[in-house]
Write a protein that holds these residues in place. Structure first.
Motif, mmCIF file in Angstrom:
data_model
loop_
_atom_site.group_PDB
_atom_site.id
_atom_site.type_symbol
_atom_site.label_atom_id
_atom_site.label_comp_id
_atom_site.label_asym_id
_atom_site.label_seq_id
_atom_site.Cartn_x
_atom_site.Cartn_y
_atom_site.Cartn_z
ATOM 1 N N ARG A 449 0.829 -1.212 0.000
ATOM 2 C CA ARG A 449 0.000 0.000 0.000
ATOM 3 C C ARG A 449 0.862 1.260 0.000
ATOM 4 O O ARG A 449 0.411 2.319 -0.435
ATOM 5 C CB ARG A 449 -0.949 -0.006 1.186
ATOM 6 C CG ARG A 449 -0.308 -0.036 2.547
ATOM 7 C CD ARG A 449 -1.356 0.185 3.647
ATOM 8 N NE ARG A 449 -2.504 -0.647 3.484
ATOM 9 C CZ ARG A 449 -2.644 -1.880 4.009
ATOM 10 N NH1 ARG A 449 -1.645 -2.399 4.717
ATOM 11 N NH2 ARG A 449 -3.734 -2.576 3.829
ATOM 12 N N THR A 526 -1.813 -7.215 -3.632
ATOM 13 C CA THR A 526 -2.779 -6.709 -2.656
ATOM 14 C C THR A 526 -2.088 -5.709 -1.736
ATOM 15 O O THR A 526 -0.870 -5.785 -1.527
ATOM 16 C CB THR A 526 -3.368 -7.856 -1.819
ATOM 17 O OG1 THR A 526 -2.310 -8.542 -1.151
ATOM 18 C CG2 THR A 526 -4.117 -8.847 -2.709
ATOM 19 N N THR A 548 -2.859 -3.564 -8.591
ATOM 20 C CA THR A 548 -3.091 -3.721 -7.158
ATOM 21 C C THR A 548 -4.587 -3.718 -6.907
ATOM 22 O O THR A 548 -5.294 -2.777 -7.285
ATOM 23 C CB THR A 548 -2.432 -2.584 -6.363
ATOM 24 O OG1 THR A 548 -1.047 -2.526 -6.709
ATOM 25 C CG2 THR A 548 -2.563 -2.816 -4.870
ATOM 26 N N VAL A 549 -5.055 -4.788 -6.275
ATOM 27 C CA VAL A 549 -6.492 -5.006 -6.104
ATOM 28 C C VAL A 549 -6.811 -5.143 -4.627
ATOM 29 O O VAL A 549 -6.084 -5.808 -3.877
ATOM 30 C CB VAL A 549 -6.928 -6.281 -6.866
ATOM 31 C CG1 VAL A 549 -8.403 -6.587 -6.609
ATOM 32 C CG2 VAL A 549 -6.673 -6.125 -8.351
ATOM 33 N N ASP A 550 -7.891 -4.525 -4.227
ATOM 34 C CA ASP A 550 -8.349 -4.630 -2.839
ATOM 35 C C ASP A 550 -9.160 -5.909 -2.699
ATOM 36 O O ASP A 550 -10.276 -6.015 -3.207
ATOM 37 C CB ASP A 550 -9.201 -3.412 -2.480
ATOM 38 C CG ASP A 550 -9.636 -3.422 -1.024
ATOM 39 O OD1 ASP A 550 -9.157 -4.304 -0.284
ATOM 40 O OD2 ASP A 550 -10.442 -2.561 -0.633
ATOM 41 N N GLU A 551 -8.597 -6.870 -1.977
ATOM 42 C CA GLU A 551 -9.288 -8.143 -1.819
ATOM 43 C C GLU A 551 -9.768 -8.356 -0.396
ATOM 44 O O GLU A 551 -10.003 -9.488 0.038
ATOM 45 C CB GLU A 551 -8.366 -9.296 -2.236
ATOM 46 C CG GLU A 551 -8.111 -9.335 -3.742
ATOM 47 C CD GLU A 551 -7.388 -10.608 -4.168
ATOM 48 O OE1 GLU A 551 -6.713 -11.208 -3.316
ATOM 49 O OE2 GLU A 551 -7.507 -10.985 -5.344
ATOM 50 N N THR A 552 -9.897 -7.273 0.353
ATOM 51 C CA THR A 552 -10.376 -7.414 1.731
ATOM 52 C C THR A 552 -11.846 -7.797 1.761
ATOM 53 O O THR A 552 -12.307 -8.437 2.689
ATOM 54 C CB THR A 552 -10.176 -6.095 2.497
ATOM 55 O OG1 THR A 552 -10.816 -5.025 1.776
ATOM 56 C CG2 THR A 552 -8.694 -5.781 2.640
ATOM 57 N N ARG A 556 -13.081 -6.438 -5.018
ATOM 58 C CA ARG A 556 -11.896 -6.525 -5.889
ATOM 59 C C ARG A 556 -11.685 -5.224 -6.662
ATOM 60 O O ARG A 556 -11.440 -5.215 -7.864
ATOM 61 C CB ARG A 556 -12.034 -7.701 -6.867
ATOM 62 C CG ARG A 556 -11.730 -9.046 -6.233
ATOM 63 C CD ARG A 556 -11.848 -10.180 -7.230
ATOM 64 N NE ARG A 556 -10.981 -10.024 -8.370
ATOM 65 C CZ ARG A 556 -9.707 -10.442 -8.410
ATOM 66 N NH1 ARG A 556 -9.178 -11.021 -7.354
ATOM 67 N NH2 ARG A 556 -8.983 -10.287 -9.499
#
Length: 579
Positions: A449, A526, A548-552, A556
């Motif tokens: 991040r 991530t 960069t992907v938000d996989e929280t 996505r």
């Protein structure tokens, strides 16, 4: 001659079947002997110059008290002027060799310039013999280390072993100055080398012991500090020694800040170096008109405190004036040590605390001199960030087990209190090592991040073939990132696929990004991914960037890209910092 020395070195090694480690112990002994001789030579040079200038030798404080006030006023600035001239001359011999033994050991190749070190030592001699409030040990250790470097170079030591030999010389010099062989070895280990390993600590101990034995063989030898017997400490009195450690921990950073502040302000004057040293000497001269006890490194005053009662007002007065005199001497750029003045400050603080404790609780508490002894160690531990060395030094000076418990508590407490306020140190090499350790920790914990950059090449699923072609022409990339209407990452469109479609020369007006979509063509990064995990993804990818992907959650969402160059830059910084 050089070839002959190398042949003898190899022949002896083969004759006795010595390994490199065994040979290193022998050379450490040689360096210990030479280091002690270098220290003795510098000490005798001080006495000779003192006699030439004043017709007297011995304690600088005693000499100062015997001189008229106007002589005390003019001698320090004149000495500073002469010292500055020699310091300027020494800079002309600056080369690839280090001018400081700590630099030569920690980040150099062990090569110390002989001419530059000798000129700097003459400069130090000018400051010390004319009343500069500075320690003698700096030049003593430097000369011992220089001698070790010279021996190692003429016998063709390789850089790693030459650095260790120079470290042995430094340990010998400090041991010769303070009669503390174990502490001398630990000083180099804790402060200069930064780690304890038997491969290095063994030679350091040998050099220190040989230096100490050599010093004792010379007539007129006596320890720098004559310690009185340390009294037995009652259990509850330990609380006061802990309080002394806390006070030293708070005072140490302020002391170091004052030294740095005065140095910065005098440097901002832009005066030539001789004029700056003369100005620092003038301040010392002015102070010594009223308080001649600020002359020298302060060991004679400490010895007086340890063996005779002082009024608290006298101790406080000489402490304040001494700190100012040391600040002006060090701040002017004078060559010397701050080790002994630091011991003076610790002893004075300890004496004041002991005076107060004994006044409040006259029964069942120790005399002020006991607190002065412990204060020396506590303040030294806090100022140098080397508590183990400080404990061993005071223990070796007193040779009393009674001092161990209060001393250990005060030193450790002082160290941690000082570190909690400011991670500064008397020695720049310690500060740099702490900064490197922080950098390694920060880089190890770096998450992706922190490296995310905007992704400029993003199109929706509904993007036309013309939009795809136009973006590939505008940006020199191999992939365009495709998202849906809610910015959820879907995959990529490859330049290769678009190029192939163009070569077919068929009608592409109805084609959309969804028709060329590759969903799993690229690994994704991530935000919480570590440096090492991300690096593994890049090892299998030939491109310069990855999405960069938000996989929280289940979204996505495309957050941006991480560039390989940014990742490698962080990785190389980690390696450079020794991580």
């Amino acid at each position: 001659m050089l070839t002959t020395l190398l042949k003898y070195r190899i022949r002896i090694q083969r004759l006795f079947h010595f390994s490199e480690d065994h040979t290193m112990l022998l050379w450490a002994g040689v360096v210990g002997l030479v280091g002690a001789l270098a220290t003795i030579s510098f000490r005798e040079s001080i006495h000779a110059v003192q006699w030439l200038l004043t017709g007297k030798t011995g304690s600088l404080v005693g000499i100062a008290e015997s001189l008229p006030w106007y002589v005390r006023l003019i001698m320090p600035p004149l000495g500073g002027l002469v010292a500055g001239v020699f310091l300027v001359l020494s800079k002309r011999f600056a080369s690839g060799a280090a001018s400081d033994y700590m630099e030569a050991v920690a980040i150099g190749d062990g090569h110390i310039s002989v001419r530059q070190s000798l000129l700097r030592s003459v400069s130090s001699l000018g400051t010390i013999t004319t009343g500069g409030s500075i320690g003698r040990e700096g030049s003593m250790v430097q000369l011992a280390a220089m001698a070790a470097s010279f021996i190692g170079r003429i016998t063709h030591f390789d850089p790693p072993r030459l650095r260790l030999l120079v470290a042995c010389g430094a340990a010998a010099g400090l041991t010769s100055a303070y009669n503390a062989p174990i502490a001398g070895a630990f000083f180099v280990t804790e402060i200069v080398l930064g780690s304890i390993a038997m491969e290095s600590f063994g030679p350091l101990l040998v050099a220190s012991v040989v230096a100490n034995i050599t010093m004792r063989e010379f007539p007129g030898y006596q320890p720098t500090y004559e310690m009185p017997p340390f009294p037995a400490i009652f259990g509850w009195e330990v609380i006061f020694f802990v309080g002394l450690g806390i006070l030293c921990g708070f005072a140490s950073p302020q002391y170091l800040r004052l030294l740095a502040f005065v140095k910065r302000k005098l440097k901002e004057t832009n005066f030539p170096l001789p004029a700056r040293l003369a100005l620092g000497g003038l301040f010392v001269g002015l102070i010594s008109v009223w308080e001649p006890q600020v002359w020298g490194n302060g060991y004679s005053v400490v010895n007086s405190m340890l063996h005779s009662p002082w009024a608290w007002t006298a101790v406080l007065s000489v402490l304040l004036f001494k700190v100012l005199a040391t600040s002006f001497t060090m701040g002017s750029g004078a060559i010397g040590g701050v080790f002994t003045p630091t011991l003076f400050v610790g002893a004075s603080i300890g004496y004041l605390v002991g005076f107060g404790v004994h006044a409040l609780f006259p029964v069942g508490t120790s005399q002020p001199y006991a607190y002065a002894i412990v204060g020396m160690g506590a303040f030294l531990a806090a100022a140098t960030s080397a508590p183990l060395m400080a404990i061993l030094m005071i223990f070796e000076m007193t040779l009393s087990y009674q001092v161990v418990l209060p001393l250990m508590l005060a030193c450790v407490v002082g160290y941690f209190v000082a570190r909690s306020i400011d991670e500064t140190s008397m020695y720049e090499i310690t500060i740099k090592r702490n900064e490197d350790a922080k950098a390694r920790l920060r880089l190890r914990s770096t998450q992706m991040r922190e490296l995310i950059k905007p992704a400029d090449t993003v199109l929706p699923l509904s993007a036309s073939f013309e939009e795809l072609s136009k973006m590939f022409l505008e940006y020199p990339v191999k992939y365009i990132y495709i998202v849906d209407d809610e910015n959820r990452y879907q995959g990529v469109v490859s330049l290769q696929d678009v190029t192939s479609a163009l070569l077919e020369k068929s009608d592409m007006s109805a084609k959309r990004a969804a028709d060329f979509l590759r969903r799993d063509a690229l690994p994704v990064i991530t935000p919480g991914m570590s440096l090492g995990q991300a690096l593994q993804h890049f090892l299998g990818h030939q491109g310069e960037r990855l999405p960069t992907v938000d996989e929280t959650g289940e979204t996505r969402a495309l957050l941006g890209v991480v560039y390989k160059s940014s990742l490698l830059d962080a990785y190389f910084k980690l390696n450079k910092a020794g991580g």
